[in-house]
Design an enzyme around this catalytic site. Sequence first.
Site, PDB file in Angstrom:
ATOM      1  N   GLU A 443      -1.015 -16.198   1.742  1.00  0.00           N
ATOM      2  CA  GLU A 443      -2.246 -16.137   0.918  1.00  0.00           C
ATOM      3  C   GLU A 443      -3.308 -17.104   1.455  1.00  0.00           C
ATOM      4  O   GLU A 443      -4.061 -17.691   0.693  1.00  0.00           O
ATOM      5  CB  GLU A 443      -1.877 -16.467  -0.529  1.00  0.00           C
ATOM      6  CG  GLU A 443      -2.421 -15.583  -1.642  1.00  0.00           C
ATOM      7  CD  GLU A 443      -3.132 -14.309  -1.255  1.00  0.00           C
ATOM      8  OE1 GLU A 443      -4.321 -14.402  -0.977  1.00  0.00           O
ATOM      9  OE2 GLU A 443      -2.511 -13.243  -1.268  1.00  0.00           O
TER      10      GLU A 443
HETATM   11  C1  LIG Z   1       7.322 -14.862   3.855  1.00  0.00           C
HETATM   12  C2  LIG Z   1       5.989 -14.267   4.091  1.00  0.00           C
HETATM   13  C3  LIG Z   1       5.455 -13.368   3.173  1.00  0.00           C
HETATM   14  C4  LIG Z   1       4.208 -12.786   3.401  1.00  0.00           C
HETATM   15  N1  LIG Z   1       3.735 -11.816   2.524  1.00  0.00           N
HETATM   16  C5  LIG Z   1       2.649 -11.088   2.884  1.00  0.00           C
HETATM   17  C6  LIG Z   1       2.257  -9.930   2.140  1.00  0.00           C
HETATM   18  O1  LIG Z   1       2.861  -9.583   1.126  1.00  0.00           O
HETATM   19  N2  LIG Z   1       1.203  -9.212   2.590  1.00  0.00           N
HETATM   20  C7  LIG Z   1       0.511  -9.548   3.715  1.00  0.00           C
HETATM   21  O2  LIG Z   1      -0.414  -8.830   4.067  1.00  0.00           O
HETATM   22  N3  LIG Z   1       0.842 -10.646   4.436  1.00  0.00           N
HETATM   23  C8  LIG Z   1       1.888 -11.410   4.057  1.00  0.00           C
HETATM   24  N4  LIG Z   1       2.263 -12.516   4.805  1.00  0.00           N
HETATM   25  C9  LIG Z   1       1.447 -12.906   5.945  1.00  0.00           C
HETATM   26  C10 LIG Z   1       0.704 -14.208   5.727  1.00  0.00           C
HETATM   27  O3  LIG Z   1      -0.323 -14.045   4.794  1.00  0.00           O
HETATM   28  C11 LIG Z   1       0.232 -14.678   7.107  1.00  0.00           C
HETATM   29  O4  LIG Z   1       1.360 -15.171   7.785  1.00  0.00           O
HETATM   30  C12 LIG Z   1      -0.857 -15.730   7.037  1.00  0.00           C
HETATM   31  O5  LIG Z   1      -2.025 -15.146   6.553  1.00  0.00           O
HETATM   32  C13 LIG Z   1      -1.156 -16.359   8.397  1.00  0.00           C
HETATM   33  O6  LIG Z   1      -1.309 -15.394   9.399  1.00  0.00           O
HETATM   34  P1  LIG Z   1      -0.473 -15.516  10.774  1.00  0.00           P
HETATM   35  O7  LIG Z   1       0.953 -15.716  10.387  1.00  0.00           O
HETATM   36  O8  LIG Z   1      -0.783 -14.359  11.609  1.00  0.00           O
HETATM   37  O9  LIG Z   1      -0.992 -16.832  11.425  1.00  0.00           O
HETATM   38  P2  LIG Z   1      -2.309 -16.994  12.352  1.00  0.00           P
HETATM   39  O10 LIG Z   1      -3.448 -16.314  11.687  1.00  0.00           O
HETATM   40  O11 LIG Z   1      -1.984 -16.633  13.722  1.00  0.00           O
HETATM   41  O12 LIG Z   1      -2.540 -18.561  12.241  1.00  0.00           O
HETATM   42  C14 LIG Z   1      -1.730 -19.527  12.959  1.00  0.00           C
HETATM   43  C15 LIG Z   1      -2.270 -20.922  12.667  1.00  0.00           C
HETATM   44  O13 LIG Z   1      -3.626 -21.006  13.134  1.00  0.00           O
HETATM   45  C16 LIG Z   1      -4.497 -21.393  12.071  1.00  0.00           C
HETATM   46  N5  LIG Z   1      -5.747 -20.636  12.203  1.00  0.00           N
HETATM   47  C17 LIG Z   1      -5.910 -19.315  12.353  1.00  0.00           C
HETATM   48  N6  LIG Z   1      -7.211 -19.000  12.394  1.00  0.00           N
HETATM   49  C18 LIG Z   1      -7.889 -20.150  12.294  1.00  0.00           C
HETATM   50  C19 LIG Z   1      -9.268 -20.493  12.271  1.00  0.00           C
HETATM   51  N7  LIG Z   1     -10.222 -19.558  12.355  1.00  0.00           N
HETATM   52  N8  LIG Z   1      -9.594 -21.787  12.124  1.00  0.00           N
HETATM   53  C20 LIG Z   1      -8.663 -22.738  11.999  1.00  0.00           C
HETATM   54  N9  LIG Z   1      -7.341 -22.483  12.015  1.00  0.00           N
HETATM   55  C21 LIG Z   1      -6.960 -21.200  12.154  1.00  0.00           C
HETATM   56  C22 LIG Z   1      -3.767 -21.054  10.783  1.00  0.00           C
HETATM   57  O14 LIG Z   1      -4.180 -21.908   9.724  1.00  0.00           O
HETATM   58  C23 LIG Z   1      -2.307 -21.286  11.182  1.00  0.00           C
HETATM   59  O15 LIG Z   1      -1.996 -22.635  11.025  1.00  0.00           O
HETATM   60  C24 LIG Z   1       3.482 -13.136   4.553  1.00  0.00           C
HETATM   61  C25 LIG Z   1       4.005 -14.065   5.473  1.00  0.00           C
HETATM   62  C26 LIG Z   1       5.247 -14.592   5.260  1.00  0.00           C
HETATM   63  C27 LIG Z   1       5.804 -15.519   6.314  1.00  0.00           C
END
Ligand SMILES: Cc1cc2nc3c(=O)[nH]c(=O)nc-3n(C[C@H](O)[C@H](O)[C@H](O)COP(=O)(O)OP(=O)(O)OC[C@H]3O[C@@H](n4cnc5c(N)ncnc54)[C@H](O)[C@@H]3O)c2cc1C
Length: 596
Positions: A443
Site C-alpha cells: 500500500e
Molecule cells: C505480501 C504482499 C502483498 C501485496 N498485496 C498486493 C495486492 O493485493 N495488490 C497489489 O496490487 N499489490 C500488492 N503488493 C505489492 C506491493 O504493493 C508492492 O510490493 C509495493 O507497492 C512496492 O512495489 P515493488 O515491490 O515493485 O517495489 P519497487 O517499486 O521496485 O520499489 C523498491 C524500493 O524502491 C523505492 N522506490 C521506488 N520508487 C521510488 C521513487 N520514485 N522514489 C523513491 N523511492 C522509490 C521503494 O520505496 C522501495 O523501497 C503486495 C506485496 C506483498 C509483498
Amino acid sequence: MSNYKAPLADMRFVMFDVLKLDAQYARIEGGENATRDTVDAILDEAARFTEQVLAPLNAIGDEQGCVLDKATATVTTPPGFKEAYAKYIEGGWSGLTAPEKYGGQHLPESIGAPIKEMLDSANLSWGNFPLLSHGASEALRLHGEEWQREVFLKHIVDGTWTGTMCLTEPHCGSDLGLLKSRVEANPDGSYRVSGTKIFITAGEHDLTENIVHLVLARLPDAPPGVKGISLFIVPKYKVDKSGKVGERNAVTCGAIEHKMGIKASVTCVMNFDGAEGFLIGQPNKGLMAMFTMMNTARLAVGIQGLGLTERAYQGALAYARDRLQGRSLSGAKFPDKPADPLIVHPDIRRMLLTQKALAEGGRVLGYYAASLVDLVERAPDPAERKRADDLLSFIIPITKALLTENANECTYHAVQIFGGHGYIHESGMEQFARDARITTIYEGTTGIQALDLLGRKTLQTQGLGLKLFLEEISAFCHAQAKEPALAEFIAPLAIAAKDWADLTQEIGKRVLGNPDEVGVAAVDYLFYSGYVALAYFWARSVAAADASAQSVEFKQAKRGTARFYFARILPRTLTHAAALRANADTLMMMPAEQFG
Ligand SMILES: Cc1cc2nc3c(=O)[nH]c(=O)nc-3n(C[C@H](O)[C@H](O)[C@H](O)COP(=O)(O)OP(=O)(O)OC[C@H]3O[C@@H](n4cnc5c(N)ncnc54)[C@H](O)[C@@H]3O)c2cc1C
C-alpha cells in the site's frame, strides 16, 4: 504464546474521552444508530470474536500457511480460517460501515477502526481477507454503475464474495505508469482482460464462493503512462447483469509466494487470459478511481501497524512481569523470590514504555484519521467536509507510515524483551516481527508515503493540510494555556509545531533551487511530522484523562506515559530536523560507480 486481550478501556477512552466521537455521531449521517450503548455492545462482541476465534488461529496459520493445488489452481487456507470467516459473516461484520441500500449497517468508519485493530492484533493474516473486500466495495460504491453495485457490491457487503486489488505487475510496483495489462472490447460492452498480476492478496482462496478482482489495465487506444490506465471488475466466476453466476472465468492463480511473514495471507500470481471484465468509472481514469479508495486502504494498513504494536506490547509486558532475572540496581524489589522480574530493569522499561507510548498515542492518531473519513462523506456542512478532506489527505501518509514503522520498532522490542526466547518460534514474538515487516512496504512504501506527504500533500498545496493541522494544535495549546498541570506538555508541543512550519518553509525554498531536495528531505520530514503529531495526541490524551471520570491510576498512567513520550521519543525530531537541514550533496554527490 501470549493470549490477546482487546484493550477495550483504552479504545473507549480514545473514542469518547479524547476524540469525543459521541458528539460527532450525533450530527453525522449514519451516526444516529451509533449510540453509546450500541457502540459498547459492538466493541464487546468484536473483542469476544477476535480473542476467542481469531487469536487462537494465528500461530497455526503461520505454521501451515496457505497451500496451492497446482492441478486445480485452488488455494486451501489454514485450519479454522474458513469456519472463522463463516462466523464473521454470521456476525454481520462484513457490512458494518457499508450503505444500508446494499445491505450494510452504515455505521461510521471510526467504529470500524477499533474493530479492525482487534482483527489485526489477533490475526493479521486472517484480517487481510476482509481488508481487500473493503477496498473493492469502496471502489464499487464510489465509481461503479448501479447494476455493478447491485450485482457485486451486495455480495461483498454480505461477505459471500471477497474482493481484491490487482495493481502490481512483475516490472511495475511503485510506478504504475509502467503497467502493461491490456483489454479488448467485446461487442456486448464487456471486455477481455489479459496480463499477469503479481503479489495479489487473497487472489485465490476457499473462504467464499466467488472473488471479485478489481484490475488496472489499458484500453487499446490508451495514452502511455498513468493517464492511460482504466479499472475493471473481473469475477472469478462470470456474472451477468442480472446477477446470475455462470462458468469459471479465464483468471487463475499461477503460483503463491513464500514469504517472510503473514504466511496465512495468500499472495498470488494471477493470470488473466482474456477474462471477461467490466469497466468501472471513466476510461483512462482508473488510477483516479483507485486513489479515492487509497485513503481508506492506507489507513487500514496503518491500523495493521497499530494492531501489531499493541499485540507485541501485551506479550512483552506479560513476560516482563513474569520472568525472574537479576536484581534491581537499587536493591531487590522482590526479596522473597530468587530474582526480580524483568520489569524492574531500566532498559526493559525503556522498551516497554516505548511500546506503550507508541501504541496508545498511535491509537489516537489512527482513530482521529478514521473520524476524518466520517466527516469527509457524512458531515452536514459542505465546508466541514472539505476541511476534513484536506486534513485527511495530509494526515494519511503520516498515519500509514508512522504506525507501520512503529510496529516494526515495537515488535523488535518484544523479541528483545523476551531475550533468546523471543527469537524462538514458540514465544510468538518472532512471528509478530516477521508479520510487521510487510506493513511498511505494501500500500505504498514508507519512502513513497514520505514523497506523497512532502511533495503532493504539502509543497504542491502550499501547505494546506499542514496549516489546518497546525491551527488545530494551536487552538488546543491556547485552550490549555491556563492549565498549569499541562504546561510541561504544551510548551514543548508549541515549540515543535512552530519548528514544523519553519522547516516546511525552509524545504520549500530549497526545492525551488533543486528538485532532488524533496526526495532528500521526505522520510526525515515524515518522521518529524509523525512524532510532533503524536506529541499533540499525547498532550490531548493527558488533558482528556484529567477531565474524565477515569480512575486515578488510569490518569497517572496516561501522564507518566506522556512524560516518557515527551522526554524520550519527541527528541527524535531533533535528529530528523538536523538531517533535514543537511545539504542534499551529502546524499547525491557520490556517483553510483563510487558506491563500490
Ligand atoms: C505480501 C504482499 C502483498 C501485496 N498485496 C498486493 C495486492 O493485493 N495488490 C497489489 O496490487 N499489490 C500488492 N503488493 C505489492 C506491493 O504493493 C508492492 O510490493 C509495493 O507497492 C512496492 O512495489 P515493488 O515491490 O515493485 O517495489 P519497487 O517499486 O521496485 O520499489 C523498491 C524500493 O524502491 C523505492 N522506490 C521506488 N520508487 C521510488 C521513487 N520514485 N522514489 C523513491 N523511492 C522509490 C521503494 O520505496 C522501495 O523501497 C503486495 C506485496 C506483498 C509483498
